[in-house]
Scaffold this motif. Structure first.
Motif, mmCIF file in Angstrom:
data_model
loop_
_atom_site.group_PDB
_atom_site.id
_atom_site.type_symbol
_atom_site.label_atom_id
_atom_site.label_comp_id
_atom_site.label_asym_id
_atom_site.label_seq_id
_atom_site.Cartn_x
_atom_site.Cartn_y
_atom_site.Cartn_z
ATOM 1 N N PRO B 46 0.843 -1.203 0.000
ATOM 2 C CA PRO B 46 0.000 0.000 0.000
ATOM 3 C C PRO B 46 0.875 1.249 0.000
ATOM 4 O O PRO B 46 1.999 1.237 0.518
ATOM 5 N N LYS B 47 0.325 2.303 -0.581
ATOM 6 C CA LYS B 47 1.077 3.544 -0.733
ATOM 7 C C LYS B 47 1.608 4.069 0.591
ATOM 8 O O LYS B 47 2.748 4.553 0.678
ATOM 9 N N ALA B 48 0.784 3.960 1.628
ATOM 10 C CA ALA B 48 1.180 4.493 2.934
ATOM 11 C C ALA B 48 2.440 3.800 3.457
ATOM 12 O O ALA B 48 3.236 4.399 4.174
ATOM 13 N N ASN B 49 2.600 2.557 3.081
ATOM 14 C CA ASN B 49 3.775 1.806 3.523
ATOM 15 C C ASN B 49 5.046 2.364 2.889
ATOM 16 O O ASN B 49 6.100 2.439 3.527
ATOM 17 N N VAL B 50 4.936 2.760 1.618
ATOM 18 C CA VAL B 50 6.085 3.374 0.942
ATOM 19 C C VAL B 50 6.495 4.642 1.677
ATOM 20 O O VAL B 50 7.678 4.875 1.918
ATOM 21 N N HIS B 51 5.492 5.422 2.084
ATOM 22 C CA HIS B 51 5.797 6.665 2.788
ATOM 23 C C HIS B 51 6.261 6.418 4.224
ATOM 24 O O HIS B 51 6.793 7.313 4.873
ATOM 25 N N TYR B 52 6.028 5.222 4.704
ATOM 26 C CA TYR B 52 6.544 4.893 6.033
ATOM 27 C C TYR B 52 8.063 4.720 5.969
ATOM 28 O O TYR B 52 8.790 5.198 6.845
ATOM 29 N N TYR B 53 8.546 4.080 4.907
ATOM 30 C CA TYR B 53 9.980 3.814 4.793
ATOM 31 C C TYR B 53 10.755 4.986 4.179
ATOM 32 O O TYR B 53 11.922 5.200 4.482
ATOM 33 N N PHE B 54 10.104 5.735 3.300
ATOM 34 C CA PHE B 54 10.764 6.891 2.679
ATOM 35 C C PHE B 54 9.826 8.088 2.800
ATOM 36 O O PHE B 54 8.765 8.101 2.186
ATOM 37 N N LYS B 55 10.254 9.076 3.566
ATOM 38 C CA LYS B 55 9.381 10.190 3.910
ATOM 39 C C LYS B 55 8.707 10.794 2.687
ATOM 40 O O LYS B 55 7.496 10.889 2.613
ATOM 41 N N THR B 56 9.500 11.208 1.711
ATOM 42 C CA THR B 56 8.935 11.876 0.535
ATOM 43 C C THR B 56 9.397 11.197 -0.753
ATOM 44 O O THR B 56 10.338 10.402 -0.751
ATOM 45 N N LYS B 57 8.758 11.540 -1.854
ATOM 46 C CA LYS B 57 9.136 11.005 -3.164
ATOM 47 C C LYS B 57 10.574 11.398 -3.489
ATOM 48 O O LYS B 57 11.346 10.600 -4.019
ATOM 49 N N LEU B 58 10.932 12.621 -3.147
ATOM 50 C CA LEU B 58 12.287 13.103 -3.416
ATOM 51 C C LEU B 58 13.331 12.309 -2.633
ATOM 52 O O LEU B 58 14.385 11.959 -3.172
ATOM 53 N N ASP B 59 13.024 12.008 -1.363
ATOM 54 C CA ASP B 59 13.932 11.181 -0.556
ATOM 55 C C ASP B 59 14.157 9.835 -1.230
ATOM 56 O O ASP B 59 15.290 9.381 -1.367
ATOM 57 N N LEU B 60 13.065 9.223 -1.635
ATOM 58 C CA LEU B 60 13.154 7.913 -2.289
ATOM 59 C C LEU B 60 13.988 8.005 -3.555
ATOM 60 O O LEU B 60 14.861 7.166 -3.807
ATOM 61 N N TYR B 61 13.742 9.055 -4.321
ATOM 62 C CA TYR B 61 14.483 9.264 -5.574
ATOM 63 C C TYR B 61 15.976 9.398 -5.314
ATOM 64 O O TYR B 61 16.803 8.797 -6.004
ATOM 65 N N ARG B 62 16.317 10.194 -4.299
ATOM 66 C CA ARG B 62 17.726 10.374 -3.939
ATOM 67 C C ARG B 62 18.357 9.038 -3.565
ATOM 68 O O ARG B 62 19.485 8.738 -3.954
ATOM 69 N N GLU B 63 17.604 8.248 -2.823
ATOM 70 C CA GLU B 63 18.116 6.945 -2.389
ATOM 71 C C GLU B 63 18.361 6.042 -3.598
ATOM 72 O O GLU B 63 19.360 5.341 -3.665
ATOM 73 N N VAL B 64 17.449 6.087 -4.563
ATOM 74 C CA VAL B 64 17.600 5.283 -5.782
ATOM 75 C C VAL B 64 18.866 5.706 -6.514
ATOM 76 O O VAL B 64 19.666 4.867 -6.944
ATOM 77 N N LEU B 65 19.090 6.996 -6.636
ATOM 78 C CA LEU B 65 20.288 7.487 -7.330
ATOM 79 C C LEU B 65 21.558 7.056 -6.595
ATOM 80 O O LEU B 65 22.534 6.649 -7.230
ATOM 81 N N ARG B 66 21.526 7.155 -5.271
ATOM 82 C CA ARG B 66 22.699 6.749 -4.495
ATOM 83 C C ARG B 66 23.025 5.279 -4.764
ATOM 84 O O ARG B 66 24.180 4.908 -4.974
#
Lengths: 211, 211
Positions: B46-66
């Motif tokens: 569920p979407k809420a679970n994604v936001h539980y592990y990564f605060k924002t879309k930008l945070d997640l994106y940064r993590e993917v790039l790293r």
DNA sequence: TGGTATCTTGACCCAACGGTCAACATACGC
DNA sequence: GCGTATGTTGACCGTTGGGTCAAGATACCA
């Protein structure tokens, strides 16, 4: 000024304005990421006006791709202009480099479309481009049989030329940052074009005559 | 199974699951075009679970790039593994081709980030990558001075290698369509890797020993 | 000058977006 | 077993998205 009715003038001027703005916005954000509002802002028009000239975002996107394709094909046509492989390759690579310089946004829209799975360009790729590649690889194979160039894989060569020349449009930002934030000047770009030509010619065993 | 606390296991497993899904969705649609909903669906959460592990879309994106960067750098490190230019170039090109095969989505996320103006990667490009390029062009210049390879522009060569190898990830769809809808098989891809190596070696005046 | 076709635009609609939250479930130290 | 920290999730919120519309402006023909 124009002798043709003003209404038509206005229509074409606005359509061109919107297409140019759209190319830039699509290049920056891709189809899904682009917004008609941003395109309108870039064009200096209200959003409703954009939708007056192009029914939907997809229609506009298709039109942008069609517009890019025509330029791409005209660069492509330079390939067979010469019999001599060195001259043909030099002309083609130079034309593609010029395209990357002149229409970087177009190149990026293309790249993004492919990376999204080519939903719109699929048909073009499978028919027109495929035929073009088949012809061109045939020519390259001829050169190889005639002993004019080294025995390389024609498709690998073609892909290398595409990738390398388009790199200067698609990765322009990276190139600028690696160049300490400065754009490549016109003369530096011409020089780089010659260097790319030399690399390509070298890869098929042809040494540039100048040196 | 795992000996470490289950909570940590779960955490890492879910983060990895989300990162993988995000890489795919970002590769397909870019940062703006991607939606957290689509990423969640791809990950089967569920979407809420994604936001539980990564605060924002930008945070997640940064993590993917790293995550992508670490792999990219490890391919990059193969460059100086050999003294002999032919061996060094062969190893590097082969590593980059393997990267394109193994992580096509990562390559596309990178490409899209650059085409969007590199807002997140800017710092990395201007520091780490720039230093890397400076070192590598130095090595190439050494080879030229020693007469080991033809006098080509080191940067033009590097860009050609990047562009050509990444083309097989970024333009995979185009390549498949031009190949009548079929993916390049493992053996075809190995063959193509060798062909690309030959082209690159040829471009600097080194003829592949095998032929 | 009047009538019609085209152009222009602010206001509006509904769906989808990123992100939040509160209620519940699960794991684990004690 | 009990309490607490962590994980899970449907429902929800404010904003922004693509697209519509109706009312007005402008150009053209007679």
């Amino acid at each position: 000024m124009g002798s043709l009715p003003r209404k038509i003038e206005i229509r074409e001027a606005n359509q061109a304005l919107i297409l140019e703005a759209a190319e830039k916005i699509f290049a920056m954000n891709g189809f899904k990421g682009a917004t008609t509002g941003a395109i309108a802002r870039e064009a200096g028009l209200p959003k409703a006006n954009v939708h007056y000239y192009f029914k939907t975002k997809l229609d506009l996107y298709r039109e942008v791709l069609r517009y890019i394709l025509s330029d791409w094909m005209s660069a492509a046509s330079t390939f067979e202009a010469h019999d001599d492989p060195a001259e043909a390759l030099r002309t083609y690579v130079t034309a593609k480099m010029a395209f990357s310089r002149k229409r970087p946004y177009g190149s990026r829209v293309w790249a993004r479309e492919i990376m999204s799975g080519a939903p719109v360009l699929e048909e073009f790729l499978g028919t027109t481009l495929k035929a073009w590649v088949k012809e061109r690889t045939g020519i390259i194979r001829c050169w190889i049989r005639a002993g004019k160039i080294k025995a390389v894989d024609p498709q690998a060569l073609l892909y290398m030329i595409w990738a390398t020349t388009q790199h200067y449009a698609d990765f322009e930002r990276q190139i600028i940052i690696l160049n300490s934030g400065n754009e490549l000047s016109e003369s530096r770009y011409r020089q780089r074009t010659r260097q790319v030509v030399d690399l390509v010619l070298g890869s098929v065993g042809l040494t540039s005559q100048v040196r």
